[in-house]
Design an enzyme around this catalytic site. Structure first.
Site, mmCIF file in Angstrom:
data_model
loop_
_atom_site.group_PDB
_atom_site.id
_atom_site.type_symbol
_atom_site.label_atom_id
_atom_site.label_comp_id
_atom_site.label_asym_id
_atom_site.label_seq_id
_atom_site.Cartn_x
_atom_site.Cartn_y
_atom_site.Cartn_z
ATOM 1 C CG ASP A 112 -6.685 -2.070 -3.612
ATOM 2 O OD1 ASP A 112 -7.323 -1.382 -2.796
ATOM 3 O OD2 ASP A 112 -5.477 -2.303 -3.495
ATOM 4 C CB SER B 5 -0.953 -0.037 1.192
ATOM 5 O OG SER B 5 -1.969 0.919 1.066
ATOM 6 C CG HIS C 212 -5.934 -2.154 0.208
ATOM 7 N ND1 HIS C 212 -5.105 -1.621 -0.759
ATOM 8 C CD2 HIS C 212 -5.399 -1.775 1.400
ATOM 9 C CE1 HIS C 212 -4.126 -0.945 -0.184
ATOM 10 N NE2 HIS C 212 -4.277 -1.022 1.123
#
Length: 714
Positions: free
Chosen positions: A651, A566, A686
């Site tokens: 995501d 991320s 995600h």
């Protein structure tokens, strides 16, 4: 794009992927120049078309990348299976955690051999009676390629369960309500829900609803059986998002409006007998968090210092003149959290960047609160709990009762598997309620952890947490090492035990975490030193950590791998551009690498919430800082390390196109023969694939890639 160009692109991709197997040529994304506006500037971008998710050519390209990755990884199939088998052998496939009490019920979760997801249980009257199944996530997940379950909230009378599920990976949760007495779902069903909480009457549920950008924007009140809900509050500031909670004593409902640097809390009696009241109006850089005990609110607040202090105020006199300070701010301790109980105040602190638990008896206050006039002080000295390791993670766990006899905490380190510990609040005696099982012949004494300090470019000392197998790692320039980093949002990257990681340690790969600025290891000051105009510190800190590990003989340039996910993927992208010759290989998971373009688009989830984290590209000075490190903007014609990029099509936090555009530009620009793979999960979000066995499969894949690439020159 025309239908003809779509068809041409698809045929090009397929021909590259399905050509002679021995050639294994990577897919090449077609360059289609397009003029776009990014941060008030018009630029020409060759891969903007990859942002069109519904374009068939995009799907074809991503499938071609997956096919290429699968072909490149096929020789590691046996190693992947061996790693996976090792990882499964180390876990207790059938297990149950320690039940915890909430009212008359004891709650726990159970896993069963061969099943991907937990089973949620409760027992009435005690922890050892026969359990009732609240929900079996395996049944709820049937027929879905992805599944995420939020256990939810049980009404005060114990009869109704509110829970939420996501079956796409985009974190769009569906709220449902289950009658636990009759084991049936109620017709009430609400989409796009974030947090939620019951009122005291057992028939009213409050919930946060998100807007299209996934910002918690509205609070609604839902009466069971009603088809129309009442909007309670709307957050109009696009830099703030809403959350809901309830004080531990269950007396008050709490609405929290929060940006990256400010908070504002509103409260209402949980029985709905009064109106919503603001505890303290929002103010620039003011953050505070509340709880309640009979007659007063507790505030953990940074009004006098970024390290926070704790004050109380009578529930009917909220002004500062009525405050009493319980725990003053301290220069060497960050007050990270507080838990208020009937007779005890429990603090989660950070000292030297490491979490601590401290307990104080509220019964021992002297002088009594509110007796000293305006801004009075009551002496309270929390006592920290000692642990005998140099680095660890400790945190409160499942303490739902307001007046409990014990405090439950969770403890782990890089070498100590997770423990559940109950602390007697009268005597301080500790009792280990559960020690996490680790099979496969694990012996803790075979592993060693160290805490190092690396000097950054400006002299700041950056902590590094390191673990290795005795005899294989440590000071050995031939030792392979995997360095992990994050450094964003003020979130600490604490150490944790991983039984899956043992497969790397046992093969001579050490593991380290660089606690770089931008995280929250040392509180707000550490965070501020790595955000906005200071964001470049995050990347230089990571580079300094890598250089230090090499200079001190823990690894070498040809034996150093890095990883991050991320915002940590942004970290990987940035440092690869800046110092590609410092690393041998890298894994970037759900990497946010299209920062300038994404932050220029307020329609993308989370953008407006993060202007105070990264900056606004429409402001020239802020745009310049972002442009200086943006991974896609700074791809250059240079040799890069081996790189594995992981992303998920659904995501919602980092758009899939970040990874796709980054890989496409790297393929077209980089020199040399280093490997570049993109693995796109077409079903997940995600957090990656769901299900514990699938997660281990993914871990085995990554480890197999790391181990085999260590033997290849970039």
């Amino acid at each position: 794009m025309t239908q003809t160009s779509i068809k041409t692109l698809a045929l090009t991709i397929l021909s590259l992927t399905l050509g002679c197997a021995h050639e294994l040529q990577p897919p090449v994304a077609k360059r289609i120049p397009q003029t776009v506006t990014i941060g008030n500037q018009k630029v020409v971008d060759n891969y903007w078309w990859l942002r069109k998710k519904d374009n068939p050519a995009v799907t074809q390209y991503l499938q071609a990348e997956n096919a290429y990755t699968d072909a490149r990884m096929k020789p590691t199939a046996n190693l992947q299976e061996k790693l996976y088998t090792e990882m499964v052998a180390r876990i207790h496939e059938t297990d149950e955690d320690v039940p915890h009490r909430d009212g008359d019920w004891w709650y726990s979760t159970r896993t069963e051999q061969g099943k991907q997801y937990p089973i949620y249980l409760r027992r009435h009257g005690g922890p050892n009676v026969r359990p009732q199944i609240i929900n079996d996530a395996n049944i709820l997940a049937a027929g879905h390629n992805f599944f995420d379950y939020e256990p939810g909230d049980v009404s005060d009378d114990g009869n109704l369960l509110a829970y939420a599920t996501d079956t796409t990976g985009n974190r769009q949760y569906l709220l449902q309500i289950k009658d636990l007495q009759n084991n049936v779902l109620l017709p009430d069903s609400i989409p796009q829900v974030d947090s939620f909480v019951w009122s005291a009457d057992n028939h009213v549920l409050y919930y946060v609803k998100e807007d299209e950008s996934k910002r918690g924007k509205w609070i609604y009140r839902h009466q069971l059986g009603s088809s129309k809900d009442q909007m309670v509050y709307e957050e109009k500031d696009e830099e703030f998002s809403l959350g809901l909670g309830r004080t531990r004593d269950k007396k008050f409902l709490v609405i929290v409006s929060e940006s990256k640097t400010e908070t504002e809390a509103q409260v209402r009696p949980a029985d709905e007998s009064g109106k919503w009241r603001v505890i303290l109006p929002r103010k620039k850089n003011l953050q505070y968090y509340i709880d309640h005990a009979p007659g007063k609110f507790y505030l953990r607040i940074n009004d006098t210092n970024q390290n926070f202090r704790i004050v109380t105020t009578p529930e009917n006199h909220l002004g500062k003149k009525s405050w009493t300070e319980l725990v003053p701010t301290r220069s060497d301790v960050v007050l990270q959290d507080m838990d208020v109980f009937a007779h005890d105040l429990v603090l989660t602190e950070r000292r030297n960047g490491i979490p601590q638990i401290a307990i104080a008896k509220l019964d021992n206050l002297s002088p009594p609160p509110f007796s000293g006039g305006p801004q009075g002080r009551a002496r309270l000295t929390p006592k920290e709990i000692d642990f005998d390791e140099p680095d660890y993670l400790v945190e409160p766990l499942d303490n739902d009762e307001f007046d409990p006899p014990t405090l439950r905490i969770a403890y782990q380190s890089l070498t100590t598997p997770g423990r559940v510990i109950d602390i007697d609040l009268q005597t301080g005696e500790q009792k280990i309620m559960k020690q996490r099982y680790v099979g496969g012949g694990f012996k803790r004494e075979n592993y060693r952890e160290e805490r190092l300090l690396a000097p950054a470019a400006d002299g700041t000392l950056i902590p590094i947490s390191l673990v290795y197998r005795v005899g294989l790692g440590g000071k050995n320039t031939h030792a392979k090492l995997l360095l992990d980093g994050y450094g964003s949002y003020g979130i600490p990257e604490d150490v944790y035990f991983s039984s899956a990681r043992l497969s790397l340690l046992d093969r001579g790969v050490s593991f380290a975490i660089a606690h770089i600025r931008g995280g929250g290891e040392f509180g707000r000051a550490w965070y501020d030193a790595g955000r906005m105009q200071n964001k470049p510190n995050t990347f230089s800190d990571f580079i300094a950590s890598a250089e230090y590990l090499q200079s001190q003989g823990y690894t070498s340039r040809n034996s150093l791998a890095i990883q991050g996910g991320s915002a940590g993927g942004l970290l990987i992208g940035a440092v690869l551009n800046q110092r590609p010759n410092l690393f041998h290989e890298a894994i970037a998971e759900v990497p946010w690498v299209d920062v300038l373009a994404d932050m220029s688009d307020p329609s993308i989830p989370l953008t407006t919430l993060e202007y105070t984290e990264w900056g606004n590209p429409n402001v020239p000075a802020e745009r310049a800082v972002i442009a200086s490190y943006d991974p896609i903007e700074n791809v250059r014609a240079q040799s890069y390390p081996h790189l594995l990029v992981r992303e998920s099509l659904n995501d919602s936090q980092v758009q899939y196109w970040d990874a796709a555009r980054w890989v496409a530009k790297l393929r077209a620009t980089k020199t040399g023969t280093s490997e570049l793979l993109l693995k796109m999960d077409m079903d997940a979000g995600h957090s990656g694939a769901s299900g514990r066995y699938t997660e281990l499969r993914d871990a085995a894949f990554d480890d197999a890639w790391l181990l085999t690439r260590f033997d290849q020159k970039p």
